[in-house]
Design a protein around this motif. Structure first.
Motif: not given
Length: 329
Positions: A29-40, A178-185, A248-252
């Protein structure tokens, strides 16, 4: 809105049948907000927050970004920027439907790839992201610079990053690299055990002895069993691609796209919040040159370094949050 009680993940229904997954903790309910955005290769996670965050009157929200985990990909013909700003506006409006926007104190934070959406929100026009008015500070950990304007971005890339997100990935037709990397990963991260091996190969095995000792002291101080952090990270890798590989496909494309502004041309109002850049001196995935570019181009930015590689900020995270919030409050 619905929730998965077993994982702590919550789901917000969005227009067009889309879903936004997120996790939260602290004083909701606090109006002090930390919005954290994660990595890949991870998801929004609030299960092991820094004690510094829990010691303050803060609502910590960690959404899962479009195309990762249980968050829907951007709709067809909708840009990543528009999808992101719309999703985050919906999330914050959901939590503060009746609040005067100027009563909210918003801190935007991101790690690694998550520093890109963090910067997109920071620089977004206020008519697109109204909550930009209440941004009080921006924390970018292991930050990535805008490749569109940082002309030397590729010079410090590892070969794997060069092919996954660098010029080859961006300019090759049909996203073939990226599609090739996806196949490997996909084979490597199909199981938690495989994802753990992938983590060791790309991150943990690259630590020198001094960093290994620092990491060991960190998990011991937090009362964690040996391997607990690695397993939690591996589980989140598996969850992040369990529905699709769109993230992943969107990252590049996102890294090379127009984020809606140039860092050196932000107006005075957007440049008001303090930007704290934290960089690992030996980070091979988000090289210090990226942070240095941002420090030179954002008008109100400060850069600080920690010893170690891509995970170094993790075991300095309590100090980072304490310094960031002390400077901003």
């Amino acid at each position: 809105m619905s929730a998965d009680n077993s994982s702590g993940e919550r789901y917000l229904d969005l227009p067009g049948g889309r879903t936004l997954a997120y996790a939260e903790t602290g004083n909701i309910s606090s109006k002090t907000v930390v919005l954290y955005l994660h990595g890949a290769f991870t998801i929004g996670d609030a299960s092991k927050p820094s004690p510094v965050l829990l010691s303050k009157d803060i609502h910590f929200i960690s959404p899962t970004l479009p195309g990762w985990g249980n968050t829907s990909p951007p709709p067809p013909s909708t840009s990543y920027n528009d999808c992101l700003t719309s999703d985050m506006s919906a999330l914050l409006t959901h939590h503060y439907p009746d609040s005067n926007i100027h009563d909210i104190k918003l801190y935007i934070a991101g790690g690694s790839f998550g520093t890109v959406p963090a910067q997109i929100l920071y620089g977004a026009p206020y008519d697109i992201f109204p909550f930009g008015h209440c941004v009080s500070g921006v924390l970018l950990m292991d930050p990535i610079s805008p490749f569109r304007y940082h002309k030397d971005y590729a010079k410090c890339m590892t070969w794997s990053n060069y092919f996954m997100t660098g010029p080859v990935a961006y300019y090759m037709p049909f996203n073939l690299m990226v599609r090739l990397m996806k196949f490997v990963l996909a084979r490597k991260v199909a199981t938690v055990e495989g994802a753990g091996a992938f983590l060791r190969e790309t991150l943990f095995d690259r630590m020198d002895q001094a960093e290994r000792e620092t990491f060991a002291r960190w998990w011991e101080a937090r009362g964690r069993a040996l391997g607990e952090t690695e397993r939690m990270m591996a589980e989140n890798i598996v969850k992040s691609v369990s529905k699709s590989w769109v993230g992943l496909m969107l990252m590049s494309h996102v890294l090379h796209s127009d984020w809606g502004f140039r860092p050196d041309e932000l107006d005075e109002e957007h440049s008001r919040p303090h930007v704290l850049l934290m960089a690992g001196k030996d980070d091979h995935l988000a090289p210090v040159a990226y942070a240095q570019y941002l420090a030179a181009n954002y008008k109100n930015a400060e850069i600080k370094y920690v010893d170690g590689g891509h995970l170094a900020i993790l075991y300095h995270i309590d100090e980072v949050w304490a310094e960031f919030l002390a400077n901003e409050q």
